[in-house]
Design an enzyme around this catalytic site. Sequence first.
Site, PDB file in Angstrom:
ATOM      1  N   LYS A  84       0.819  -1.213   0.000  1.00  0.00           N
ATOM      2  CA  LYS A  84       0.000   0.000   0.000  1.00  0.00           C
ATOM      3  C   LYS A  84       0.856   1.268   0.000  1.00  0.00           C
ATOM      4  O   LYS A  84       0.418   2.314  -0.473  1.00  0.00           O
ATOM      5  CB  LYS A  84      -0.961  -0.020   1.179  1.00  0.00           C
ATOM      6  CG  LYS A  84      -2.002  -1.124   1.028  1.00  0.00           C
ATOM      7  CD  LYS A  84      -3.070  -1.103   2.090  1.00  0.00           C
ATOM      8  CE  LYS A  84      -4.151  -2.127   1.779  1.00  0.00           C
ATOM      9  NZ  LYS A  84      -3.681  -3.533   1.953  1.00  0.00           N
TER      10      LYS A  84
HETATM   11  C1  LIG Z   1      -4.349  -4.638   1.279  1.00  0.00           C
HETATM   12  C2  LIG Z   1      -3.550  -5.863   1.141  1.00  0.00           C
HETATM   13  C3  LIG Z   1      -3.879  -6.888   0.222  1.00  0.00           C
HETATM   14  C4  LIG Z   1      -5.129  -6.826  -0.651  1.00  0.00           C
HETATM   15  O1  LIG Z   1      -5.011  -5.869  -1.674  1.00  0.00           O
HETATM   16  P1  LIG Z   1      -6.331  -5.362  -2.437  1.00  0.00           P
HETATM   17  O2  LIG Z   1      -5.884  -4.233  -3.285  1.00  0.00           O
HETATM   18  O3  LIG Z   1      -7.279  -4.926  -1.350  1.00  0.00           O
HETATM   19  O4  LIG Z   1      -6.852  -6.504  -3.218  1.00  0.00           O
HETATM   20  C5  LIG Z   1      -3.051  -7.980   0.117  1.00  0.00           C
HETATM   21  N1  LIG Z   1      -1.956  -8.119   0.902  1.00  0.00           N
HETATM   22  C6  LIG Z   1      -1.604  -7.170   1.797  1.00  0.00           C
HETATM   23  C7  LIG Z   1      -0.403  -7.372   2.633  1.00  0.00           C
HETATM   24  C8  LIG Z   1      -2.379  -6.013   1.955  1.00  0.00           C
HETATM   25  O5  LIG Z   1      -2.037  -5.092   2.867  1.00  0.00           O
END
Ligand SMILES: *Cc1c(COP(=O)(O)O)cnc(C)c1O
Length: 470
Positions: A113
């Site tokens: 993120k």
């Molecule tokens: C948020 C997250 C996901 C999922 O990603 P999306 O974009 O919501 O599909 C997967 N792995 C980790 C470690 C995350 O923080």
Amino acid sequence: MRYVSTRGEAPVLAFDEVVLAGLARDGGLYVPESWPRLSAADLRAMAGLDYATLAARVMAPFAEPAIHEADLAAITAEAYRGFDHHPDVAPLKPLGDDAWLLELFHGPTLAFKDYALQILGRLFDFVLARRGERVTVVGATSGDTGSSAIEACRDRASIEIFILHPNGRVSDVQRRQMTTVASANVHNIAIEGTFDDCQDLVKGMFNDAGFRDRLNLAAVNSINWARIAAQVVYFVHAALAVGGPDRRVDFSVPTGNFGNVFAGYVAREIGVPIGRLIVGSNRNDILTRFFASGGMQTEAVLPTLSPSMDIQNSSNFERLLFELYDRDGATVGHLMQRFREDGRFGIEPERWRRALRVFEAERFDDEQTKAIIRAVYEETGNLLDPHSAIGVAAARARHRKGGAPMISVATAHPAKFPEAVEAATGVHPELPARLADLFEREERYEVLPADLGIVKDVVSSTLDRQRAGA
Ligand SMILES: *Cc1c(COP(=O)(O)O)cnc(C)c1O
């Protein structure tokens, strides 16, 4: 580029307006009016660019004319400067047999993120400074998003940020990544309650129009288009690294809200030679069931070893639906209304088949997740966190011998989930050196009851104090 809502009834906006708007006024999500196209020559010219320069080049068609490539380049250069592996930022590691791991955990909070939020915080600042405005970002977190949002917004002149987390219900690493940030514009509140209580409090603040307007509330959640645009970059970067544009490549993505894998779809639409996108789920497998049946049906959320994927309503899926329905916002609006009322909807067989030309899906439970962490460690020496492990497991299930290279997206550093990794391998994953003193740093947060009136008072009075002191 101009932006339209997936439900077709909100005003058409420019990129800078979409950055601030978040959700569209008709309840839909903003998407570009049309897909920009990169030719093979464009892609060839991008090969070898450092990550930050590539990011500005890829994002420019989405941001022009509101924000120019030169301004984006200044933003991306600053955003990715602090990442490990600079200037590569998003390294690819071999996993054997034309299989690769795309490591997206080299940002400040060790989860993918950061790649988008480090851009989004700076875009907010850029747009707000130009308008002479300030915003108050409020958000709820069950762990990862909070720290990533805090790192993105800390010390930004136009932003105050308040993050609510459920007291005692996030891991020590996750809490400390939020509460040890010593920036005057960062405010952590631990709520005596659950994550759902935190989310309800945030919704309650947004639903109070007077409060929302007075504080100029803003959200940084995953439906913000700028986050998708920033995520497209690493799909381009990785595809070029394994031979694009002359060679097709498949990706496997551990998926929750469908934001990350949708960015892969966008990369494919704009001309990156991507064949298949493999969606990996944990036991919360609403997406896997959709791709198996053409029907979406929500169920109770189960806790798993991969908590950031414990979701039964993948908000970004609406953007794919809009594509499958040839951008018919009225029909998408109906389907989403049915989903809200009945917890289910189905799509027509030919539209479902169209989705299956791009997407395939797999699900894995916690035992299978631990087994793949162990297997990959024994074969390659790489430690995978449980989310990344689901991506690799899905990749292995779908990789064809002699077919296109398969890239698994690693979304978190193994040290973010040390218990699961240690249970699977017997190895305790170490935090990177820059976070090694996390447990010695001073924490700063306030504990409040799950009471909307009290939380609103604390947010307001904190802002008044900040502004008086500033
Ligand atoms: C948020 C997250 C996901 C999922 O990603 P999306 O974009 O919501 O599909 C997967 N792995 C980790 C470690 C995350 O923080």
